[in-house]
Design a protein around this motif. Structure first.
Motif: not given
Length: 454
Positions: A140-167
């Motif tokens: 239930l917690f997403l951690s990001l670091e500058t310079g770290g590996e992360a998937d752009h599309d997976a991030l968007l999917e996670t934020l939607g699953r977390y209940g954040y509203a897209r605007e």
């Protein structure tokens, strides 16, 4: 007067030993309202076990949290404090929970995974609702670091699953937006939103920005984004939930299938926070994260009376829903009675001045102090009386300017004052200690000839 004076009294020593033992229940009396937060901070700083303060449902948690934080920051600054408010006033109403409550609960959950706080302020409505088990909680917690590996599309999917509203453009906590390789997210934990810039599969930068002009405020190295939901809205979890719900759907099959269809569309109403608890094995009492917690119940009669009345109302609502063939979660599944029984059996009961003495009762000598309300002559006369009796006095004011003016006033009235920044400073007998801080309220302890004013 040293702020830790209570730790050296025999009555606090006796209470500490009893709290550390298996003796239960315990009764604490003789603690006036302004001194309750002080006593709790003393316990939290010395017990070596988490203190869980349970207040009546009608008592505001925010005020108790602020009051306890004032003392804990001074007595045990590394101990930590958190609030656990109820997620919602009613699990059956389709009313979204307050974002402040969601934020506070998720902040505590994050701490439970790492270093649980020494003091938790809650009510039965906040405490009894089960929380995600550890395997799900970490997700239930997403951690990001500058310079770290992360998937752009997976991030968007996670934020939607977390209940954040897209605007298109974010304006409030709980929202996210994206364009190209840039994702903006506004966490309820933060005063400003953050901009996540991608360079392929790498986080190129993390920046806090001002929503009014879109300008960067600062760069950061790490960012943690909490979910706004207390359940993992993953396909695997939802399959488990659907199977469990269908096993309990007798008599409400049509409404259940409508709810399942909504979930399949990604539509989770506020009541799903309660329905999710049907997924067996995925939720646990919050006490599973706490090592030998000490429950302190403030005003036990009010706590028990209000909760019994609330449960009666919830059972009535549930019966009405079932009569209308609506699918709902039983009150005992939302607020399991097993933890309530444990609290009632193990609690340290914090009662008022008028509480009768009982076996295993611990009596303290706190007394209220007068409120002066700008009655300067009365205030000065009262201080002179205390000085003549060689009592120790401390006065907390809001800022340095007020302290300077008060010190000058006292000296003009032949009352010596010691301006100090240490809550542990002991002024010579006859001098009034002047400190800076938003003291919740004054109290005295006549047995020790001590007085604290705000």
């Amino acid at each position: 007067m040293s702020l830790d004076f209570l730790l050296r009294t025999p009555e606090f020593g006796a209470l500490s030993r009893a709290v550390a033992s298996s003796e239960r229940p315990l009764l604490v009396r003789g603690v006036v309202e302004p001194a309750k937060a002080y006593l709790l901070a003393c316990l939290a700083g010395t017990a070596g076990r988490p203190i869980v303060l349970i207040r009546p449902e009608s008592a505001p948690l925010a005020q108790a949290e602020r009051d306890c934080r004032f003392y804990l920051d001074r007595l045990a600054p590394h101990a930590g404090l958190a609030a656990l408010p109820p997620l919602a006033d009613d699990p059956y109403f389709e009313v979204p929970p307050a974002l402040d409550a969601v934020s506070s609960r998720m902040r505590l959950f994050h701490r439970l995974l790492n270093a649980p706080p020494a003091l938790i302020v809650t009510s039965l409505g906040g405490l009894l609702k089960p929380v995600p088990a550890q395997a799900d909680m970490a997700g239930l917690f997403l951690s990001l670091e500058t310079g770290g590996e992360a998937d752009h599309d997976a991030l968007l999917e996670t934020l939607g699953r977390y209940g954040y509203a897209r605007e298109d453009l974010i304006a409030s906590p709980g929202e996210f937006a994206w364009r190209g390789g840039i994702v903006d997210v506004f966490s309820p934990w933060e005063a400003n939103p953050f901009r996540i810039e991608f360079d392929g599969s790498r986080v190129a930068s993390l920046r806090e920005f001002d929503i009014s002009n879109q300008r960067s405020v600062r760069r950061i190295d790490r960012l943690t984004v909490p979910s706004l939901r207390e359940f993992p809205a993953t396909p695997e979890f939802l399959d488990v939930w659907k199977a469990a719900a269908r096993g309990r759907g007798k008599g409400a099959r049509r409404d259940l299938e409508a709810k399942i269809a909504a979930v399949d569309r990604g539509e989770f109403g506020p009541s799903f926070a309660a329905l999710a608890l049907l997924a067996e094995g995925r939720f646990v009492p919050v006490t599973d994260y706490l090592r030998e917690p000490v429950f302190v119940v403030e005003d036990p009669e009010a706590v028990d009376g209000e909760w019994d009345e609330r449960l009666k109302e919830l059972h009535g609502q549930f019966d009405d829903l079932r009569a209308g063939r609506a699918f709902a979660c039983e009150p005992d599944a939302v607020f399991p009675p097993s933890l309530l029984r444990r609290v009632r059996a193990e609690a340290v009961r914090l009662e008022g001045l008028g509480a009768p003495a009982r076996e295993k009762a611990f009596a303290f000598g706190f007394q209220p102090v007068p409120r002066f309300d700008n009655r300067i002559p009365f205030f000065l006369q009262y201080l002179k009386k205390l000085r003549s009796e060689s009592d120790l006095c401390s006065i907390y004011v809001l800022n340095a300017g007020t302290r300077r003016r008060l010190a000058a006033l006292l000296r003009e009235s032949d009352i010596p004052a010691l301006e100090t920044d240490s809550p542990f400073a002991i002024a010579p007998r006859g001098e009034i200690a002047l400190l800076i801080g938003a003291l919740p309220g004054g109290f005295s302890y006549p047995r020790e000839k001590l007085h604290v004013f705000s």
